[in-house]
Design a protein around this motif. Structure first.
Motif, PDB file in Angstrom:
ATOM      1  N   THR A 290      34.242  16.049 -14.840  1.00 46.81           N
ATOM      2  CA  THR A 290      33.646  15.719 -13.549  1.00 46.81           C
ATOM      3  C   THR A 290      33.515  16.994 -12.719  1.00 46.81           C
ATOM      4  OG1 THR A 290      34.689  13.547 -13.614  1.00 46.81           O
ATOM      5  CG2 THR A 290      33.931  14.329 -11.459  1.00 46.81           C
TER       6      THR A 290
ATOM      7  N   THR B 169      22.834  20.175 -10.764  1.00 48.70           N
ATOM      8  CA  THR B 169      21.715  19.534 -10.077  1.00 48.70           C
ATOM      9  C   THR B 169      22.232  18.734  -8.879  1.00 48.70           C
ATOM     10  OG1 THR B 169      21.842  17.532 -11.437  1.00 48.70           O
ATOM     11  CG2 THR B 169      20.410  19.303 -12.233  1.00 48.70           C
ATOM     12  N   ASP B 170      21.304  18.332  -8.013  1.00 52.74           N
ATOM     13  CA  ASP B 170      21.669  17.401  -6.950  1.00 52.74           C
ATOM     14  C   ASP B 170      21.467  15.987  -7.486  1.00 52.74           C
ATOM     15  OD1 ASP B 170      18.916  16.845  -6.768  1.00 52.74           O
ATOM     16  OD2 ASP B 170      18.650  18.054  -4.965  1.00 52.74           O
ATOM     17  N   ARG B 171      21.739  14.995  -6.673  1.00 51.94           N
ATOM     18  CA  ARG B 171      21.659  13.614  -7.174  1.00 51.94           C
ATOM     19  C   ARG B 171      20.244  13.198  -7.536  1.00 51.94           C
ATOM     20  NH1 ARG B 171      22.682   9.897  -1.879  1.00 51.94           N
ATOM     21  NH2 ARG B 171      21.236  11.081  -0.608  1.00 51.94           N
ATOM     22  N   ASP B 172      19.231  13.917  -7.004  1.00 55.99           N
ATOM     23  CA  ASP B 172      17.837  13.607  -7.345  1.00 55.99           C
ATOM     24  C   ASP B 172      17.373  14.344  -8.598  1.00 55.99           C
ATOM     25  OD1 ASP B 172      17.549  11.936  -5.106  1.00 55.99           O
ATOM     26  OD2 ASP B 172      17.080  13.653  -3.819  1.00 55.99           O
ATOM     27  N   GLY B 173      18.274  15.122  -9.216  1.00 60.18           N
ATOM     28  CA  GLY B 173      17.933  15.841 -10.432  1.00 60.18           C
ATOM     29  C   GLY B 173      17.312  17.207 -10.199  1.00 60.18           C
TER      30      GLY B 173
ATOM     31  N   ASP C  47      26.125  16.292  -3.230  1.00 62.64           N
ATOM     32  CA  ASP C  47      26.471  15.609  -4.473  1.00 62.64           C
ATOM     33  C   ASP C  47      25.986  16.448  -5.652  1.00 62.64           C
ATOM     34  OD1 ASP C  47      27.153  13.770  -6.400  1.00 62.64           O
ATOM     35  OD2 ASP C  47      25.554  12.358  -5.910  1.00 62.64           O
TER      36      ASP C  47
ATOM     37  N   ARG D 150      25.913  17.508  -9.560  1.00 63.66           N
ATOM     38  CA  ARG D 150      26.098  16.965 -10.905  1.00 63.66           C
ATOM     39  C   ARG D 150      25.939  18.086 -11.919  1.00 63.66           C
ATOM     40  NH1 ARG D 150      23.678  11.020 -10.150  1.00 63.66           N
ATOM     41  NH2 ARG D 150      24.510  10.775  -8.054  1.00 63.66           N
TER      42      ARG D 150
END
Length: 165
Positions: free
Chosen positions: A86, A118-122, A154, A156
Motif C-alpha cells: 500500500t 498516479t492520482d485516483r483518476d489515473g 490520493d 496510487r
C-alpha cells in the motif's frame, strides 16, 4: 533527479507570484497604474509556463525509466511476479511503496521494476525505477520505491514494467 527541478519550479512560481504582488500595478513605462487584470494575466501566463515545464520534467522521468529498463537486453517480462504494498507518504511528503519480486527462475536473478505513481483518476504523477537484486531461486526479494518529489492527495502505485535478468 526531477525532484530538485520540480522544487525549483515551485519555488520560482512562489517568487514570481510575490514579485507580481509587490510590483504594484505599474504599467510598462512605470508612470501610471496598470489594470489589476494585467497583473492577473501575467501571473496566469507564468503559471501556465511553469505547469508546462513540470509536465516536461515528468515526461523526461518517464522516458529515463523506460531507457533504464531497455538497457537490460536479455531480461524477461515478469510483471505478474511483482506485487506492491500500500502506498504511504514518508516524512518528506514523498510516496513510498514496498515492492516484492518473486523469482520463479531456477537460479538467483535480479529485477528492475518501473513503478508509476498516479492520482485516483489515473493521471501519472511520478515514475521511478527500483532494483531488487540477487533474489534466490524460488524466493522473493523486497525493495522500496520512493517518488522523486512530494506527492499530495490520493496517491496510487502500479507496476508499469518489470524485467527479470
Amino acid at each position: 533527479m526531477a525532484g530538485p527541478r520540480i522544487r525549483r519550479t515551485a519555488g520560482g512560481a512562489a517568487v514570481l507570484a510575490l514579485a507580481l504582488a509587490l510590483s504594484g500595478c505599474a504599467d510598462d513605462d512605470g508612470d501610471s497604474p496598470a489594470e489589476p487584470s494585467d497583473a492577473a494575466s501575467r501571473a496566469a501566463s507564468a503559471a501556465a509556463s511553469l505547469a508546462s515545464e513540470a509536465s516536461e520534467v515528468l515526461a523526461s522521468a518517464t522516458a529515463e525509466a523506460g531507457r533504464r529498463i531497455e538497457e537490460i537486453t536479455k531480461g524477461i517480462d515478469v510483471r505478474d511476479d511483482v506485487r506492491l504494498g500500500t502506498p504511504r507518504t514518508d516524512g518528506a511528503g514523498r510516496a513510498t511503496v514496498e515492492v516484492t519480486a518473486r523469482n520463479t527462475a531456477a537460479s538467483a536473478r535480479s529485477f528492475v521494476v518501473q513503478i508509476d505513481f498516479t492520482d485516483r483518476d489515473g493521471n501519472l504523477r511520478d515514475t521511478v525505477v527500483v532494483t531488487v537484486s540477487g533474489v534466490p531461486a524460488g524466493q522473493s526479494g523486497r525493495a522500496t520505491a520512493r517518488s522523486t518529489h512530494a506527492l499530495s492527495g490520493d496517491v496510487r502505485a502500479e507496476v508499469a514494467r518489470a524485467v527479470r535478468y
